[in-house]
Scaffold this motif. Sequence first.
Motif, mmCIF file in Angstrom:
data_model
loop_
_atom_site.group_PDB
_atom_site.id
_atom_site.type_symbol
_atom_site.label_atom_id
_atom_site.label_comp_id
_atom_site.label_asym_id
_atom_site.label_seq_id
_atom_site.Cartn_x
_atom_site.Cartn_y
_atom_site.Cartn_z
ATOM 1 N N ALA A 81 0.848 -1.185 0.000
ATOM 2 C CA ALA A 81 0.000 0.000 0.000
ATOM 3 C C ALA A 81 0.884 1.235 0.000
ATOM 4 O O ALA A 81 2.064 1.168 0.396
ATOM 5 N N ASP A 82 0.336 2.340 -0.461
ATOM 6 C CA ASP A 82 1.126 3.567 -0.530
ATOM 7 C C ASP A 82 1.594 3.957 0.864
ATOM 8 O O ASP A 82 0.854 3.805 1.856
ATOM 9 N N GLY A 83 2.797 4.466 0.950
ATOM 10 C CA GLY A 83 3.322 4.906 2.226
ATOM 11 C C GLY A 83 4.804 4.591 2.332
ATOM 12 O O GLY A 83 5.476 4.386 1.314
ATOM 13 N N GLU A 84 5.322 4.569 3.560
ATOM 14 C CA GLU A 84 6.743 4.328 3.790
ATOM 15 C C GLU A 84 6.936 3.301 4.896
ATOM 16 O O GLU A 84 6.098 3.197 5.797
ATOM 17 N N ALA A 85 7.991 2.614 4.862
ATOM 18 C CA ALA A 85 8.317 1.671 5.939
ATOM 19 C C ALA A 85 9.828 1.519 5.978
ATOM 20 O O ALA A 85 10.506 1.669 4.956
ATOM 21 N N PHE A 86 10.343 1.264 7.152
ATOM 22 C CA PHE A 86 11.783 1.050 7.287
ATOM 23 C C PHE A 86 12.094 -0.439 7.203
ATOM 24 O O PHE A 86 11.397 -1.256 7.813
#
Lengths: 824, 1046
Positions: A81-86
């Motif tokens: 899904a759209d977004g950011e993750a580390f």
Amino acid sequence: MRRFSCLLIVLLVACEVSVAAEVRILPAEIRLNQLAQSQSISVGLFDGETFVKDLTDKAELTISDPSKVVLGKDFRVSAKADGEAFLTAKTSMGVARTLVKVSGAAKEGRFSFVNEVIPILTRAGCNSGACHGALAGKGGLKLSLRGYDSLSDHFAITRQNLSRRLNWARPEDSLLLAKASGIMTHGGGRKLAQDHPDYAILKSWIAQGAPMAIPNEPQVLGLKTFPAKLRLKQGDKARVLAMAIMSDGSQKDVSQWVRFSSSEEQAAPVDQDGWVTASGFGEAGIIAIFSNQVATSTVTSPFANQVDSGVYSVSPRNNFIDNLVLEKLRSLNLPPSSLCSDEDFIRRVYLDMAGILPTTAEVTEFTRDTSPQKRENLVDRLLIRPETTDYWSYKWSDMFLISTRNLGQPSVWSFYQFVRKSVADNTPWDVFARSMLTVRGNTLSKGAANYFVLHKDVTDLTETTAVTFLGMSLTCARCHNHPLEKWTQDQYWAMASLFGKVAIKNGENAGEFLVETVPVGEVLHPKRGLPMPAAPLDFQPMAANSPDDPREYFANWLTGKENPFFARAIVNRVWKNYLGRGLFESEDDLRASNPPSNQELLDALAGYFVRESYDMRKLMRMIVLSATYQRSSQPKPGNELDEKYYSRFYPRRLKAEILLDACSQVTGVPTNFNQVNSRGGDAKTNYNGYPKGLRAMQLPDASVTSRFLDAFGRPERAQACSCERQTDSSVGQALHVFNGNTVNEKLRSEEFVGAKWIKDGTQPTEMVNTIFMRALARKPTEKELAKFAEVIQQAGSLGDKARREALEDVCWSVLTSREFVFNH
Amino acid sequence: MNTFLIGLWAFGLFVGQNPAPTEPVRAVVYSPQGDLVYAGQGSSLVMVNTSDGSLLKKIPSGFSQVTALALSKDGKKLAMAEGNPGQKGSIRIFHIGANRLPVDGELVFEAHKDLIHDLAFHPNGDMLASCSYDKLVKIFSVQDKKLLQELKDHSDTVNSLGFNHDGTLFASTGSDRAVKVWEVASWKKLHTLSDPTDWMYTLHWHPSRNLLAGGGVDQTIRVWDISKDSAKLQNSVFAHSAPVRQLRWNPSGSHMVSVGEDKSWKVWDTKKYTEALTKLGLADTPFCVAFHPAKQELAIGKMDSKLDSMDATNGKMLQVLLPAKKPKPVAGSITPNFMTIGTRKVLTLEAKNLQLPLTAKSNDPGVHTGKLEQSKTGAFVLEVHATPIAKVGDCKIHLNSASGEQLEWNLEIDRYSRVVESNENDSRVTGQKIHLPATLKGNLSRAGDCDWYVFERKKGDEIAVQLNQDADAKNFSPVLSLHSPDGRLLVESSQGLLAHKCEQEGAYSLEVRDREFRGGTSTGSYRLHMGDFPLVTSIFPRGWKAGEKTIWKLEGVGLGGKNTLEAAIPASAKLGEKVSLDQLLGKPLTGGDLSSVVASFTPEVVFKKSDPATLLPYPGVGNAEFTSAREVHVWEINARKGQRVLVETVASRIGAPVDTFVEILDSKGQPLPWKLLRGTARTFTIFRDHDSFNPGIRIEAWNELAVDDYVLIGTDLMRIRALPRNPDDDCRFYQLDGRRLGYLGTTPTHHYLGQPIIKVEFHAPGSNLPPNGLPQVVLFHQNDDGGPRFAKDSHLVFDPPEDGKYLIRVREMQDRHGAGISYRLEVRPPELDFEIRVNNNAIRVPAGSGIPLNVDLVRKDEFMDSVEVTMEDLPKGFHAPKLVFPSGEVSATFSLFAEANTPKVDAGAKDVTVRARGVIHGKTVERVTKLKAPLLADPGDIQTFTGVEKLVAKAGTNTKLQVKIERRNKFEARVPLDVQGLPHGARVLNVGLNGILITPRETERTIDIQVDSWLAPGEYPFVVLARQEGKNLQYAAKSVMLQVVR
């Protein structure tokens, strides 16, 4: 993008990793632009910018927000899904973290025939030469080799044979998938499991209507691999990843589709998933090819030597060459040999620069000279010797195929004299190339025009020009995209179009031709049947209606300072001449997928050459005055195995012509060249144009009859390839020297220099001394002197005839020795 | 002397046929090289040059007769026997010098007590054998004349002797009828051969085998095969009708010659011992004979004092060697052989045999000869003054004797003081440094040699170079090139003249080479005169209207700033006539080929660079020079629709080194399309690369091609004349003078192996044609070369699409520019005409056969109509059919036939008239050429028949023709047939890989002739001929008339 990293001070074994090492995740930046798009990752320990240890399977990998990004078992992160993750990697040597950005996850993935389908088919081997990429195809399906002709391939898959290969309504029933996945019998076996991500891509592509292209489809503009530099201990493994650079600015993980290969399989083989194993010592290029783009990572596996770092700092450094060579040696743990003796140097430099042996007087004068600049002075004198002009004229004559095999005798002279004048005048290489490639006029007045007579076929002309001036082979791209290089068939024919207006007419006299550029003349693409816009490689095409000579447009590009190939190609040829091994070992195989043994040195030499206005003599001077060139050929403990990085001088057999001339020089008996082989090689004709005393290196023609030269690998000058010259040693050569006529007849000749010694009553010791000086540029050792003098002395008691025979035997022994036959 | 001989002599004396000779030639030997003979004539030894019969030397003997001669194998010693009959026989051994003449230090000794009849050297040269009327044979040491052996076994006069080829055996014979053979090592007698039945006069050993031939009074030649252990008579042949006087083997042993007292001589084939040649009727009795060492020649010495040189193959007299002719005068060296203009020198002229008094003169009025004297050494010393008006180059100095003899020497006249070339000057860098002015003497020492000279010049200095080469230099076409101090090529010249005005200061370099890079002795030497002397290298314009003054621009140096000349070509000049610069100037000036101009009779203009386009009158001529690189000239013409315009350049045809390219543009300067070519079929060139001349091109397939199709290969549009007859045959294209023709302005070029060949059809430019997978190509009004007979000049036919202004753009294809790079551009209407050409070499027709004779029709300016050709004034017995050249045809072949009973044709027979008639603009025009009267040749081995005079063939069908040959002289080999002269559209079908063959011993063959459906009805003569391959001769049948009907 911010990069998160953690520095950890670790103590590692000395010489392997510096005290400041860092764990990193690769790639450093991850962007996923559509649903299910994924990216391969790896985790490694870096020493500066060098990857030194793979930690991927040892790292604890976590995703900060699994609703955005998913981490697979195969070390791939996928968009959810759209977004950011580390993405965090914890290892015993430290922790690394990188941000994964996802956008466009709502979009269903659209797949491109060119960017996805063909790479999948290529990776699976469907369009390889052994399968459907064969000239005749396989089982009725014929694809272009490695997918160079996407239009034809698309037609074949989607429309050919009443569109039998695809099922639009039920994609999984498509023959394409059923055969590839092994559901249906397939001669090539199972190529793609149904659970493989590539199977899904193909299925989606079919479901989407199997389009040739998707709207605004980006093109692959480039490829990069990472890590770029790896240093691995023997037995270590690491993975190389590849990223395509797209025309819309995006980057795309193509690690699963690229074709990997290693330039040094012995040192570091690579598998098709990009896993490199350091199995030996040295350096290897890991080459990745994708969609006619090539990228290379360098893997270094240092030799298992214990070398004091002080060795490199005290080793002589005469110019920038030495700095770069020593740097390479240091990185490989290879100790450099010390400098050669004066005797070795004068013999070596005479043979390499002028193709002759120094005379006894020259050796004596040089060895007695105590000036610190004496080697420099010697080189400067040699550079302007006529023999040096002969030497390079001969070398270029090989390259330009000057021979009565291909041209009439007057044309041979005309072409040769053009070359020789250019060498004598030290014509800058760019001027020389331009004058040859843009020549117009009569072949007897303008010798360079014979280049076009030799290569009438525009494909021959294109390919020969590429080999000669760019050091690269384009031949594969004539029929299909180059399998080992970035060059496409379109680029090939665009370059060929630059030569399409060259016309050759007969002159008024036999054997005389006129070369000119006519206003019209098109080269048709063999598949398209249309002329391609005339364009040099990777360069904008010439204006369609330009009245200019397209050859001049080509020459402008060729000799432009920005050209990445022109200077490197010639620099490599000159380097190989003096060092015995090219930075690219094969002089005419310069390509991105064939990394040089010392890229920095090649770049520096090419840069120097360009800055010095393509001055050949300056380049030669720089090379031969380097300490690298002047190293002893004697190995030092630790560098015995080195055959590539110039830790020592590599001995090599004298070229055929030089060896023959050397025999003549030592014996004082010139070789008579009075016959020329017919074009078919099956007959000989007498030719009296070569006066007695002419050296083999002064011959303009490679068809001059000489069994000796043939035996020792003189090139035929039939094709523009350095491979024509045989430099290996063979039993035939040994037999020719030992038992053949050439050496023995010289020794038996009335002109043999020893005849005068016999007549004058010269002492045996003086004879032996002189022979050694003439042949080996050194005095004999005491043992050698005693033994050889004794032989002559004893025979002398039986009379002059026996004395002469003994002298011939001594001379024969020296001429057949490895020390004589090799430059060292 | 025996009674028989006396009788013969007396008979001759009494009948008065043989007046008593004063100096009979009794002995003769050739020098090893054959360049002279030594002969014993009367009481002297004479040496004669065999090339011209001149006497080289005569050495008188102190006795009344010289009777025998022998030459050692190495040619270094000559032994002569001299003596007085009944008193003594003496031997003189001469040492022979390098010139084959005796040198000092001869050895003389008395050997016998009577005349010596024969002498022989041992092959190793250390022993000499002699035999005498005193019955003895003696062997002497040559070194010290010591008698080594005396053989007394003969009981009568010993007449002849000799050592065998390896010196192991020795033989002697004489009037005791016995031949005795000795072992040399021991001088032990091995054999006595008693086969002869009368006196033996002569013996001679085979040159390489132990065969001994002998002859004598029993008129028989016998040959014995001898070894140490045996002696067998191998052959015996009755040879002459009188005693065999002497016999000799030839150097190879294949033949033998004998001379007989019956005044005859014979050459014997020693395989069968049969006469290969018999010649009777010598003027007097032969005494001696010798074979030339290298040629099939003999020298026969006779009683009448003559030594004749004879051809041993046909018996013809070659020349009389004795009595010797007066030696010809011979010119030797001239020292010095050069001098500088404006100087005086004393020359030494070496000469031989020139009779005083003498006069001297030169062939150059500027070279004056003065006092002439003879020096003590015999050479002539001459004062010469090369005045300032002497011509630079070669001057001939002649010495004339009062008796009319003349000798000539070449004196090189230099412009400046001479400098000699040094070695190692083969590049600009290593060029020889010289100071100008100078005359430089040099030579191209080997193939590929280039000589470079370097000299300093200042800005504004002028350089003039003139090259003279040796008159006898067979292989030297000099090329001069001048380079600037920075190495740029400034001027190149192949006319031996070069001029340049320096634009910068520095070291200029001049290169001399051969055009084809030849060298060595065959290129001789050259002299370069380099300075600033007046020299004109070119003139512009290269022509003008005769009788009309114009200003000529001269290019050159040393002209004192006068680079223009106002003058007119004489009005009397003919159209196209070349007028030299000297004629314009009225005085001589050094100038080359480019300093002559041509006369015209139409308006002329000069190109104006300042104008966008220079207006060219129609008809008219424009003149222009290419003065800078890549220069393009634009001319403007006004043309009318329907008025055909020929546009052509004239440059290379008048010697200018210019290769023009011409384009016709519309008024806006855009290229004017001519035709749109649409590809309709494709094949490829195969087998080899093809040059731009050869009318034959090997093609891959021709199933989609037909005769007269146009095809495009690269940029050449060509037309098929004949399709290949088999896979190993070329496709033939239309050609002229052996050069392939290009159509619609295209120029033939080279083609590489595998190049596409596109069959094309013509469409109007701009036509919208659907694609068919093959290319469409637009041809514009452009031309590089006009084709054969235009050299590198351009030629275009232009039919203006509408009235109006058109532009003509001209460029130079080789980037040449500068002085002399000029052209003339002609625009004019077509001038239709034709010319007939026949090879006028001596024609020899076998009696009863014919030979194919080719006639070429040169069509001028698009003249395409038919032409009729007849042969008139043929000698009696010769026949030739009337020829008709159909429209457009340029070549025809017929059989010139001679009946079997044709009388011999005199060498001075009247020429044959070849008359061609055509119609131009409605008027019949005749053009005539002459052909030397054909001669009659031997009937030969074959006669060819077709059995018909006329062959009727329906267009579109095949017709058979039966050809028969008659084999003669036992000739049985295969006979290839050929058919020549068939009209375009008719061809032979059954041609195999070896042509049309009549196999060995067969005598007939049927030929299938196909006539294409489009061939116009008419009568066309053609030739059927048979070849004798071994002798490379051809025998044609009478011409056959192919009558084509619908």
